[in-house]
Enzyme design. Structure first.
Site, PDB file in Angstrom:
ATOM      1  N   THR A 186      -4.497  -7.262  11.300  1.00 43.12           N
ATOM      2  CA  THR A 186      -5.251  -6.729  10.153  1.00 43.12           C
ATOM      3  C   THR A 186      -6.685  -7.235  10.202  1.00 43.12           C
ATOM      4  O   THR A 186      -6.941  -8.377  10.577  1.00 43.12           O
ATOM      5  CB  THR A 186      -4.586  -7.087   8.804  1.00 43.12           C
ATOM      6  OG1 THR A 186      -5.473  -6.705   7.736  1.00 43.12           O
ATOM      7  CG2 THR A 186      -4.233  -8.555   8.677  1.00 43.12           C
ATOM      8  N   SER A 187      -7.612  -6.359   9.801  1.00 50.33           N
ATOM      9  CA  SER A 187      -9.028  -6.750   9.762  1.00 50.33           C
ATOM     10  C   SER A 187      -9.332  -7.546   8.498  1.00 50.33           C
ATOM     11  O   SER A 187     -10.420  -8.087   8.355  1.00 50.33           O
ATOM     12  CB  SER A 187      -9.910  -5.503   9.811  1.00 50.33           C
ATOM     13  OG  SER A 187      -9.642  -4.676   8.682  1.00 50.33           O
ATOM     14  N   HIS A 243       0.814  -1.226   0.000  1.00 50.18           N
ATOM     15  CA  HIS A 243       0.000   0.000   0.000  1.00 50.18           C
ATOM     16  C   HIS A 243       0.846   1.274   0.000  1.00 50.18           C
ATOM     17  O   HIS A 243       0.355   2.344   0.347  1.00 50.18           O
ATOM     18  CB  HIS A 243      -0.956   0.004   1.203  1.00 50.18           C
ATOM     19  CG  HIS A 243      -2.127  -0.924   1.028  1.00 50.18           C
ATOM     20  ND1 HIS A 243      -2.948  -1.311   2.068  1.00 50.18           N
ATOM     21  CD2 HIS A 243      -2.618  -1.553  -0.082  1.00 50.18           C
ATOM     22  CE1 HIS A 243      -3.883  -2.130   1.599  1.00 50.18           C
ATOM     23  NE2 HIS A 243      -3.710  -2.296   0.310  1.00 50.18           N
TER      24      HIS A 243
HETATM   25  P1  OAD Z   1      -7.617  -2.119  10.248  1.00 50.87           P
HETATM   26  O1  OAD Z   1      -7.739  -0.888  11.068  1.00 50.87           O
HETATM   27  O2  OAD Z   1      -8.690  -2.410   9.280  1.00 50.87           O
HETATM   28  O3  OAD Z   1      -7.474  -3.398  11.191  1.00 50.87           O
HETATM   29  C1  OAD Z   1      -6.583  -3.404  12.278  1.00 50.87           C
HETATM   30  C2  OAD Z   1      -6.653  -4.755  12.933  1.00 50.87           C
HETATM   31  O4  OAD Z   1      -5.686  -4.802  13.986  1.00 50.87           O
HETATM   32  C3  OAD Z   1      -8.004  -5.100  13.564  1.00 50.87           C
HETATM   33  O5  OAD Z   1      -8.297  -6.459  13.284  1.00 50.87           O
HETATM   34  C4  OAD Z   1      -7.754  -4.901  15.064  1.00 50.87           C
HETATM   35  O6  OAD Z   1      -8.572  -5.755  15.862  1.00 50.87           O
HETATM   36  C5  OAD Z   1      -6.308  -5.304  15.155  1.00 50.87           C
HETATM   37  N1  OAD Z   1      -5.567  -4.732  16.290  1.00 50.87           N
HETATM   38  C6  OAD Z   1      -5.668  -3.502  16.840  1.00 50.87           C
HETATM   39  N2  OAD Z   1      -4.785  -3.344  17.830  1.00 50.87           N
HETATM   40  C7  OAD Z   1      -4.091  -4.504  17.920  1.00 50.87           C
HETATM   41  C8  OAD Z   1      -3.038  -4.980  18.761  1.00 50.87           C
HETATM   42  N3  OAD Z   1      -2.500  -4.200  19.697  1.00 50.87           N
HETATM   43  N4  OAD Z   1      -2.586  -6.243  18.574  1.00 50.87           N
HETATM   44  C9  OAD Z   1      -3.127  -7.046  17.599  1.00 50.87           C
HETATM   45  N5  OAD Z   1      -4.117  -6.649  16.785  1.00 50.87           N
HETATM   46  C10 OAD Z   1      -4.602  -5.393  16.939  1.00 50.87           C
HETATM   47  O7  OAD Z   1      -6.179  -2.047   9.547  1.00 50.87           O
HETATM   48  P2  OAD Z   1      -5.654  -2.874   8.271  1.00 50.87           P
HETATM   49  O8  OAD Z   1      -6.250  -4.217   8.227  1.00 50.87           O
HETATM   50  O9  OAD Z   1      -4.190  -2.734   8.260  1.00 50.87           O
HETATM   51  O10 OAD Z   1      -5.187   0.982   3.271  1.00 50.87           O
HETATM   52  O11 OAD Z   1      -6.267  -2.009   7.118  1.00 50.87           O
HETATM   53  C11 OAD Z   1      -6.015  -2.369   5.793  1.00 50.87           C
HETATM   54  C12 OAD Z   1      -5.932  -1.154   4.935  1.00 50.87           C
HETATM   55  O12 OAD Z   1      -7.084  -0.337   5.137  1.00 50.87           O
HETATM   56  C13 OAD Z   1      -4.787  -0.223   5.257  1.00 50.87           C
HETATM   57  O13 OAD Z   1      -3.563  -0.625   4.670  1.00 50.87           O
HETATM   58  C14 OAD Z   1      -5.255   1.069   4.691  1.00 50.87           C
HETATM   59  C15 OAD Z   1      -6.673   1.052   5.197  1.00 50.87           C
HETATM   60  O14 OAD Z   1      -7.596   1.794   4.492  1.00 50.87           O
HETATM   61  C16 OAD Z   1      -4.996   2.055   2.522  1.00 50.87           C
HETATM   62  O15 OAD Z   1      -4.897   3.178   2.992  1.00 50.87           O
HETATM   63  C17 OAD Z   1      -4.913   1.765   1.058  1.00 50.87           C
END
Ligand code: OAD
Length: 237
Positions: A178-179, A110
């Protein structure tokens, strides 16, 4: 014919949750960025066309926060895996905490906050390190405005084929924080082989891909534990 699986190769696939305990906001948690900002205002080509100042400000704030943050115990455990395995980190994150922890093979799908890119020529990249802001009027060598080197919604992800190639040969896959709600990045996990050991560590997930074992909890607690087992030659599942 499918390529051979390599038992010494581990793919670590990460999202914003691995950097949460370094103080960086995730996107979709209750205190996430997409609660404070609308995607269509700051993270699309249309937003860039209509309000470049706001888009630059949004990513300038992210760049500064990422620079002020430090890798945590989860990033460091991933780095330690290289003592024994070939490790490929595939990250959706735009921070550089894996690299600053010492991981040597990091694939960003990304984009990366620490680069600016020509808005007219994708091959022209410029280092914007140490939290430096991109300003309206900062131009590339061809005179076009610089934009964040970030994949916005509606744009193609980067390095997909390279990431896929590593996933189909990995003996183990560890997914962290990641979600799995953004495609095609999330869908790539289906490319891992049925006989690879596959684990997801995250706090909350709506839909787990099949074949993956889910461990719910904090990255800084669970990642060092799983990686410790792998470094000691144990299977986790
Ligand atoms: P999300 O915000 O969608 O998901 C974050 C995940 O991390 C969730 O499943 C939370 O439960 C988990 N989480 C939070 N704190 C945590 C911790 N301390 N330990 C373990 N898990 C934890 O973020 P992403 O999946 O990275 O894209 O989002 C994917 C993409 O959406 C990003 O790269 C970005 C965004 O829009 C772009 O900007 C293109």
């Amino acid at each position: 014919m499918k390529p051979e699986i390599d038992s010494n190769k581990i793919v670590v696939f990460t999202g914003a949750g691995i950097s949460a305990e370094s103080g960086l906001q995730t996107f979709r948690d209750s205190n996430g960025l997409w609660n404070d900002f609308r995607v269509e205002d700051v993270a699309t080509p249309e937003a860039w066309a209509s309000n470049p100042e706001l888009v630059l400000q949004f990513y300038n704030d992210r760049r500064k926060q990422a620079f002020d943050a430090a890798p945590n115990a989860a990033h460091d455990a991933v780095t330690r895996l290289e003592e024994k395995y070939e490790v490929i980190v595939i990250t959706q994150n735009v921070d550089d905490l894996h690299e600053r922890s010492g991981s040597t093979n990091v694939i960003h799908v990304h984009g990366q906050l620490k680069y600016a890119r020509s808005s007219n020529n994708d091959s022209l990249l410029y280092l914007y390190d140490e939290g430096k802001p991109i300003q309206v009027g900062d131009v590339c060598d061809e005179g076009s405005q610089l934009r964040p080197h970030i994949v916005w919604f509606g744009e193609n992800i980067q390095n997909y084929e390279l990431a896929r190639k590593h996933l189909v040969t990995a003996g183990r896959v560890l997914v962290v924080g990641t979600s799995l709600s953004v495609y095609p990045a999330a869908g790539i996990l289906k490319k891992a082989r049925f006989n690879a050991e596959k684990i997801i560590i995250t706090r909350q997930i709506d839909k787990k891909p099949s074949g993956y074992k889910l461990l719910r909890g904090s990255a800084t607690t669970l990642v060092p534990s799983v990686i410790g087992d792998w470094l000691n030659g144990k299977k986790v599942i």
